[in-house]
Design a protein around this motif. Sequence first.
Motif, mmCIF file in Angstrom:
data_model
loop_
_atom_site.group_PDB
_atom_site.id
_atom_site.type_symbol
_atom_site.label_atom_id
_atom_site.label_comp_id
_atom_site.label_asym_id
_atom_site.label_seq_id
_atom_site.Cartn_x
_atom_site.Cartn_y
_atom_site.Cartn_z
ATOM 1 N N LYS A 197 -20.568 36.641 57.211
ATOM 2 C CA LYS A 197 -19.380 36.058 58.053
ATOM 3 C C LYS A 197 -18.217 35.750 57.116
ATOM 4 O O LYS A 197 -18.444 34.983 56.484
ATOM 5 N N ASN A 198 -17.054 35.808 58.038
ATOM 6 C CA ASN A 198 -15.857 35.738 57.066
ATOM 7 C C ASN A 198 -15.791 33.948 56.735
ATOM 8 O O ASN A 198 -15.286 33.983 55.654
ATOM 9 N N TYR A 199 -16.395 33.135 57.561
ATOM 10 C CA TYR A 199 -16.134 31.685 57.183
ATOM 11 C C TYR A 199 -17.240 31.508 56.222
ATOM 12 O O TYR A 199 -17.249 30.291 55.718
ATOM 13 N N GLU A 200 -17.943 32.282 55.841
ATOM 14 C CA GLU A 200 -19.110 31.834 54.687
ATOM 15 C C GLU A 200 -18.721 32.032 53.245
ATOM 16 O O GLU A 200 -19.087 31.731 52.577
ATOM 17 N N LEU A 201 -17.333 32.639 53.454
ATOM 18 C CA LEU A 201 -16.679 32.918 52.098
ATOM 19 C C LEU A 201 -15.705 31.853 52.011
ATOM 20 O O LEU A 201 -14.643 31.932 52.650
ATOM 21 N N LYS A 213 -21.815 43.130 69.748
ATOM 22 C CA LYS A 213 -20.976 44.266 69.197
ATOM 23 C C LYS A 213 -20.637 44.152 67.703
ATOM 24 O O LYS A 213 -20.583 45.144 66.996
ATOM 25 N N PHE A 214 -20.101 42.972 67.250
ATOM 26 C CA PHE A 214 -19.712 42.638 66.044
ATOM 27 C C PHE A 214 -20.747 42.731 65.105
ATOM 28 O O PHE A 214 -20.652 43.580 64.097
ATOM 29 N N ILE A 215 -21.825 42.069 65.238
ATOM 30 C CA ILE A 215 -23.014 42.130 64.354
ATOM 31 C C ILE A 215 -23.755 43.350 64.402
ATOM 32 O O ILE A 215 -24.027 44.008 63.339
ATOM 33 N N ASP A 216 -23.518 44.053 65.473
ATOM 34 C CA ASP A 216 -24.425 45.262 65.650
ATOM 35 C C ASP A 216 -23.573 46.407 64.688
ATOM 36 O O ASP A 216 -24.046 47.274 64.018
ATOM 37 N N GLN A 217 -22.322 46.248 64.788
ATOM 38 C CA GLN A 217 -21.621 46.983 63.984
ATOM 39 C C GLN A 217 -21.752 46.898 62.355
ATOM 40 O O GLN A 217 -21.921 48.001 61.704
ATOM 41 N N ALA A 218 -22.063 45.576 62.140
ATOM 42 C CA ALA A 218 -22.251 45.129 60.665
ATOM 43 C C ALA A 218 -23.850 45.735 60.416
ATOM 44 O O ALA A 218 -24.003 46.179 59.372
ATOM 45 N N LEU A 219 -24.617 45.578 61.443
ATOM 46 C CA LEU A 219 -25.909 46.354 60.929
ATOM 47 C C LEU A 219 -26.020 47.911 60.688
ATOM 48 O O LEU A 219 -26.771 48.350 59.964
ATOM 49 N N LEU A 220 -25.048 48.532 61.582
ATOM 50 C CA LEU A 220 -25.115 49.970 61.181
ATOM 51 C C LEU A 220 -24.647 50.212 59.913
ATOM 52 O O LEU A 220 -25.191 51.178 59.260
ATOM 53 N N LEU A 221 -23.660 49.581 59.493
ATOM 54 C CA LEU A 221 -23.157 49.714 57.983
ATOM 55 C C LEU A 221 -24.415 49.090 57.062
ATOM 56 O O LEU A 221 -24.437 49.939 56.224
ATOM 57 N N GLN A 222 -25.011 48.078 57.396
ATOM 58 C CA GLN A 222 -26.030 47.711 56.408
ATOM 59 C C GLN A 222 -26.967 48.839 56.362
ATOM 60 O O GLN A 222 -27.587 49.256 55.326
ATOM 61 N N GLU A 223 -27.629 49.311 57.549
ATOM 62 C CA GLU A 223 -28.633 50.457 57.445
ATOM 63 C C GLU A 223 -28.015 51.604 56.592
ATOM 64 O O GLU A 223 -28.782 52.128 55.791
ATOM 65 N N SER A 244 -16.614 34.133 64.128
ATOM 66 C CA SER A 244 -16.264 33.431 65.449
ATOM 67 C C SER A 244 -16.581 34.110 66.607
ATOM 68 O O SER A 244 -16.544 33.768 67.807
ATOM 69 N N LEU A 245 -16.746 35.770 66.358
ATOM 70 C CA LEU A 245 -16.711 36.428 67.851
ATOM 71 C C LEU A 245 -18.272 36.639 67.935
ATOM 72 O O LEU A 245 -18.986 36.724 67.374
ATOM 73 N N THR A 246 -18.538 36.127 69.307
ATOM 74 C CA THR A 246 -20.032 35.927 69.666
ATOM 75 C C THR A 246 -20.628 37.176 70.074
ATOM 76 O O THR A 246 -21.969 37.363 70.289
#
Length: 292
Positions: free
Chosen positions: A39-43, A16-26, A11-13
């Motif tokens: 995304k939280n609501y996908e679960l 920086k939030f997706i960017d944070q997730a991408l750093l972890l994914q990398e 829900s946070l657009t």
Amino acid sequence: MQTCWIVYNGSLTDEKFIDQALLLQEAANKQEIQATLVKNYELLMDVQHGLHEKPDFVVFLDKDILLAKFLKNEGIPVFNDPDVIEICDNKARQYMALANAHIPMPRTIIAPKVYANFTIQHTGFYEQVLQTIHLPMIIKEAHGSFGMKVYLIETKKQFFDKVEELNGKEYVFQEYIESSRGRDIRVNVVGGQVVACMYRHSETDFRANITNGGTASPIILTERQKEVAILAAQVLNAEFAGVDLLFGEDEEPLVCEVNGVAHIRNLYNVTGINVGDAMISYILSKVGAVVI
Ligand SMILES: Nc1ncnc2c1ncn2[C@@H]1O[C@H](COP(=O)(O)OP(=O)(O)OP(=O)(O)O)[C@@H](O)[C@H]1O
Ligand SMILES: [Mg+2]
């Protein structure tokens, strides 16, 4: 191949939030983990039926504590542990735990619960607070990030306006550390070790947060700063922690707060260290490598 979900808030657009997730994914991909951003609501938290598909572990980058608990309840190892995310997400609760362990921190009083649309002015309570923690002081909401819910209160009028405005919310009164005006240190601790840190400094605001216009630069920690940051994380059982340190008189470190879901992008920009690498290595040391 091991699998993991990197859960963030959909829900946070702000990017920086997706960017944070991408750093972890990398970081996960580098260590041959198949990492999926979720995304939280996908679960679907279908309480009776649970999840059909499960990863080997979850890196939880959000404060959707109910979801974190649901995933743990499904038997999935979740990092940070949901209880840690929960306590860190409530500054009043974390200050109680830090104070119990005698961690150096500013003098703090937890505000009593006052229901919205009610008042306890004229009971003498606030006068007692003003006598214990003098103006200027900090008022800080229990839930808040990026410095948005932290207020510098300089006058009695500001004080009484703010306490009335905050009725119905959890918050604390805190000693203002003048010697730390506009500056602090963010220390990222993983598994009891300091992995990266930065000095944050603002010329324009009492808060050092980068989101408030502060700038960050590299810093070498003193042994005492390291020790206090590690202890604070340990007291809260935070396997991953973003510890904010203030500069007390004589520069001695005081814990400002411990973040259970710490952002790692700014640290990466300043130090070149992807804290995600240490987080994934730490998780693998806990959950074990796959045996084929
Ligand atoms: N007691 C205090 N005395 C002086 N400055 C303070 C105090 N508490 C907070 N600050 C300043 O305000 C900033 C924000 O406070 P704090 O870290 O508690 O809130 P936050 O909104 O949760 O921040 P974050 O974005 O790190 O989650 C700190 O980085 C610090 O510069
Ligand atoms: Mg902070």
